[in-house]
Design a protein around this motif. Structure first.
Motif, PDB file in Angstrom:
ATOM      1  N   ILE A 179      93.565  33.802 -26.152  1.00 10.55           N
ATOM      2  CA  ILE A 179      93.050  35.116 -26.541  1.00 10.55           C
ATOM      3  C   ILE A 179      93.117  35.202 -28.057  1.00 10.55           C
ATOM      4  O   ILE A 179      94.198  35.153 -28.649  1.00 10.55           O
ATOM      5  CB  ILE A 179      93.865  36.251 -25.902  1.00 10.55           C
ATOM      6  N   GLY A 180      91.963  35.320 -28.677  1.00  2.00           N
ATOM      7  CA  GLY A 180      91.860  35.351 -30.137  1.00  2.00           C
ATOM      8  C   GLY A 180      91.123  34.124 -30.642  1.00  2.00           C
ATOM      9  O   GLY A 180      91.640  33.009 -30.568  1.00  2.00           O
ATOM     10  N   ASN A 215      98.446  33.594 -27.346  1.00  3.48           N
ATOM     11  CA  ASN A 215      98.131  34.876 -27.983  1.00  3.48           C
ATOM     12  C   ASN A 215      97.944  34.654 -29.482  1.00  3.48           C
ATOM     13  O   ASN A 215      98.903  34.490 -30.221  1.00  3.48           O
ATOM     14  CB  ASN A 215      99.267  35.864 -27.718  1.00  3.48           C
ATOM     15  N   LEU A 216      96.683  34.672 -29.914  1.00  2.00           N
ATOM     16  CA  LEU A 216      96.353  34.475 -31.328  1.00  2.00           C
ATOM     17  C   LEU A 216      95.735  35.724 -31.933  1.00  2.00           C
ATOM     18  O   LEU A 216      94.939  35.658 -32.865  1.00  2.00           O
ATOM     19  CB  LEU A 216      95.384  33.284 -31.487  1.00  2.00           C
ATOM     20  N   THR A 217      96.120  36.877 -31.413  1.00  2.00           N
ATOM     21  CA  THR A 217      95.630  38.139 -31.952  1.00  2.00           C
ATOM     22  C   THR A 217      96.401  38.492 -33.225  1.00  2.00           C
ATOM     23  O   THR A 217      97.323  37.779 -33.633  1.00  2.00           O
ATOM     24  CB  THR A 217      95.798  39.261 -30.915  1.00  2.00           C
ATOM     25  N   ILE A 218      96.038  39.604 -33.867  1.00  2.00           N
ATOM     26  CA  ILE A 218      96.738  40.024 -35.077  1.00  2.00           C
ATOM     27  C   ILE A 218      98.165  40.440 -34.714  1.00  2.00           C
ATOM     28  O   ILE A 218      98.428  40.867 -33.590  1.00  2.00           O
ATOM     29  CB  ILE A 218      95.999  41.176 -35.788  1.00  2.00           C
ATOM     30  N   LYS A 250     101.276  35.196 -15.990  1.00  2.00           N
ATOM     31  CA  LYS A 250     101.062  33.951 -16.717  1.00  2.00           C
ATOM     32  C   LYS A 250     102.075  33.814 -17.853  1.00  2.00           C
ATOM     33  O   LYS A 250     102.595  34.804 -18.369  1.00  2.00           O
ATOM     34  CB  LYS A 250      99.631  33.906 -17.261  1.00  2.00           C
ATOM     35  N   HIS A 251     102.359  32.568 -18.208  1.00  2.00           N
ATOM     36  CA  HIS A 251     103.266  32.290 -19.308  1.00  2.00           C
ATOM     37  C   HIS A 251     102.580  32.616 -20.641  1.00  2.00           C
ATOM     38  O   HIS A 251     101.344  32.571 -20.753  1.00  2.00           O
ATOM     39  CB  HIS A 251     103.684  30.822 -19.312  1.00  2.00           C
ATOM     40  N   VAL A 252     103.391  32.922 -21.652  1.00  2.00           N
ATOM     41  CA  VAL A 252     102.878  33.323 -22.965  1.00  2.00           C
ATOM     42  C   VAL A 252     103.317  32.326 -24.033  1.00  2.00           C
ATOM     43  O   VAL A 252     104.496  31.963 -24.108  1.00  2.00           O
ATOM     44  CB  VAL A 252     103.412  34.718 -23.364  1.00  2.00           C
ATOM     45  N   TRP A 253     102.361  31.908 -24.841  1.00  2.00           N
ATOM     46  CA  TRP A 253     102.688  31.303 -26.137  1.00  2.00           C
ATOM     47  C   TRP A 253     102.092  32.226 -27.188  1.00  2.00           C
ATOM     48  O   TRP A 253     100.896  32.526 -27.144  1.00  2.00           O
ATOM     49  CB  TRP A 253     102.108  29.896 -26.308  1.00  2.00           C
ATOM     50  N   THR A 254     102.906  32.702 -28.123  1.00  2.00           N
ATOM     51  CA  THR A 254     102.399  33.632 -29.122  1.00  2.00           C
ATOM     52  C   THR A 254     102.593  33.102 -30.532  1.00  2.00           C
ATOM     53  O   THR A 254     103.609  32.479 -30.843  1.00  2.00           O
ATOM     54  CB  THR A 254     103.079  35.005 -28.982  1.00  2.00           C
ATOM     55  N   GLU A 255     101.606  33.346 -31.364  1.00  2.00           N
ATOM     56  CA  GLU A 255     101.767  33.059 -32.786  1.00  2.00           C
ATOM     57  C   GLU A 255     102.835  33.986 -33.347  1.00  2.00           C
ATOM     58  O   GLU A 255     103.186  35.005 -32.752  1.00  2.00           O
ATOM     59  CB  GLU A 255     100.437  33.241 -33.530  1.00  2.00           C
ATOM     60  N   LYS A 256     103.360  33.619 -34.505  1.00  2.00           N
ATOM     61  CA  LYS A 256     104.399  34.429 -35.136  1.00  2.00           C
ATOM     62  C   LYS A 256     103.783  35.691 -35.744  1.00  2.00           C
ATOM     63  O   LYS A 256     102.627  35.663 -36.157  1.00  2.00           O
ATOM     64  CB  LYS A 256     105.120  33.617 -36.212  1.00  2.00           C
ATOM     65  N   PRO A 257     104.564  36.780 -35.764  1.00  2.00           N
ATOM     66  CA  PRO A 257     105.855  36.964 -35.113  1.00  2.00           C
ATOM     67  C   PRO A 257     105.665  37.271 -33.631  1.00  2.00           C
ATOM     68  O   PRO A 257     104.577  37.652 -33.208  1.00  2.00           O
ATOM     69  CB  PRO A 257     106.431  38.168 -35.850  1.00  2.00           C
TER      70      PRO A 257
END
Length: 376
Positions: free
Chosen positions: A13-14, A74-77, A93-100
């Motif tokens: 997403i993003g 998750n590559l949203t703002i 579903k599992h999450v991988w998120t960009e920082k932070p």
């Protein structure tokens, strides 16, 4: 019901700039399969999907609804991270998120609690610290080469990004500055090296109240600086050590990637935590010259953390770039900001379970997962 096996299904997403960095690598790893890209602007997702041969695109909801997606990136703002990650968890579903991980610590806590309730995992950037450079340094630390770790020092200095960045004003506003823009790499490295932080003290300053854009179509425009552009912090760790952190956008002298851990027998100089590669250097007590410690391991770039998490899910073991670590790093940065504004020592209440370094032979391009589906 299906018991997933074989390559782990990925959705994104993003579709912004950073998505290309992830896709370049993830589409080359045989243990994951990118099925769909979603974005607030579906046409942007379609363009990115076509660029990297991803079979489907659409909205964020399309990603959540995709039956073959197991991990959503998750590559949203940053301000949208909490809401989007919660929706991913709610979809099972599992999450991988960009920082932070989120911008508010309470939101990070709520996300971790929701993930535990739904039986899914949270993983978080930066995954540069999983690259050959930092992981080799961590293995060197663990093998006793420096004796007992005692303290650490990290430094990042630059005159600021306004000379080269075409739209730099946001980097000098709330939620940015060197603290939130740079510290995640350095503080995550320190946490992996020395463990959880219990308290911080800090001071901050800014050299100028306004800065001028130096390049691009907005060159010559003046903007306000509203956050400290130099931060000096002292971190105290559960294990008894301390670390000094200096982050600056005020220094004409540029210095990046300075991370040293001092032990009873030697000093270990880490490579730059903002990249995936780089040798370390070991200086023994009263030694004349540092000895190089060549980096071994993966240097592929962003997406490495997603792959390591995917393999850990299949193996039923903990992944390394855990959400608890990302949340703890966020707590540390907020504590530093609070310490600057209040002029007092601030307690860090969160913690995490320390993880072992990655093995030197971790190969992103190996096919390690069975393609045969099983039923239970």
């Amino acid at each position: 019901m299906q018991n997933p096996s074989g390559p782990v299904g990925i959705g994104i997403i993003g579709a912004g700039t950073i998505s290309a960095e992830y896709l370049k690598n993830l589409t080359s790893f045989p243990d994951v399969a990118v099925h769909i890209i979603g974005d607030l602007y579906p046409e942007a997702a379609a363009t990115r999907a076509a660029e990297f041969g991803v079979p489907a695109s659409g909205t964020a909801q399309d990603v959540l609804d995709h039956p073959e997606v197991e991990i959503v990136i998750n590559l949203t703002i940053p301000t949208a991270h909490a809401e989007v990650s919660q929706s991913i968890v709610a979809a099972g579903k599992h999450v991988w998120t960009e920082k932070p991980i989120t911008t508010i610590p309470a939101d990070a806590t709520a996300l971790l609690e929701a993930a535990a309730k739904h039986g899914v995992r949270i993983g978080g950037a930066p995954d540069t610290v999983l690259g050959a450079g930092i992981q080799t340094a961590l293995r060197t630390l663990r093998d006793g080469s420096i004796g007992d770790p005692a303290s650490a020092l990290t430094i990042f200095q630059s005159p600021g990004p306004e000379d080269w960045h075409p739209n730099p004003a946001f980097l000098f506003q709330e939620g940015a500055g060197p603290l939130y823009d740079i510290a995640p790499y350095y503080v995550t490295t320190l946490a992996l090296a020395l463990g959880p932080v219990t308290s911080v003290s800090a001071v901050g300053s800014k050299a100028r109240d306004q800065r001028t854009i130096g390049s691009g179509p907005k060159a010559g425009e003046v903007f306000d600086v509203t956050v400290p552009t130099q931060v000096s912090a002292l971190l105290r760790f559960e294990s008894g050590q301390n670390a000094t952190v200096l982050l600056s956008f005020d220094s004409p002298h540029k210095r990046a990637g300075f991370v040293e851990v001092y032990g009873t027998e030697a000093t270990l100089a880490f490579p730059d935590p903002n990249v995936f590669d780089g040798d370390s250097a070991l200086t023994v007590y009263r030694g004349e010259e540092p000895a190089p410690v060549p980096a071994t391991g993966a240097t592929t770039g962003r997406g490495l953390g997603v792959l390591e998490m995917a393999r850990a899910i299949r193996a039923g073991v903990p992944h390394r770039a855990q959400g608890e670590i990302a949340a703890h790093v966020l707590d540390i940065m907020v504590a530093i900001e609070t310490a600057i504004s209040r002029g007092e020592t601030v307690t860090v209440n969160s913690s995490f379970t320390e993880v072992e370094p990655m093995p030197a032979d971790f190969d992103p391009f190996a096919s390690t997962l069975s393609t045969a589906a099983a039923t239970v």
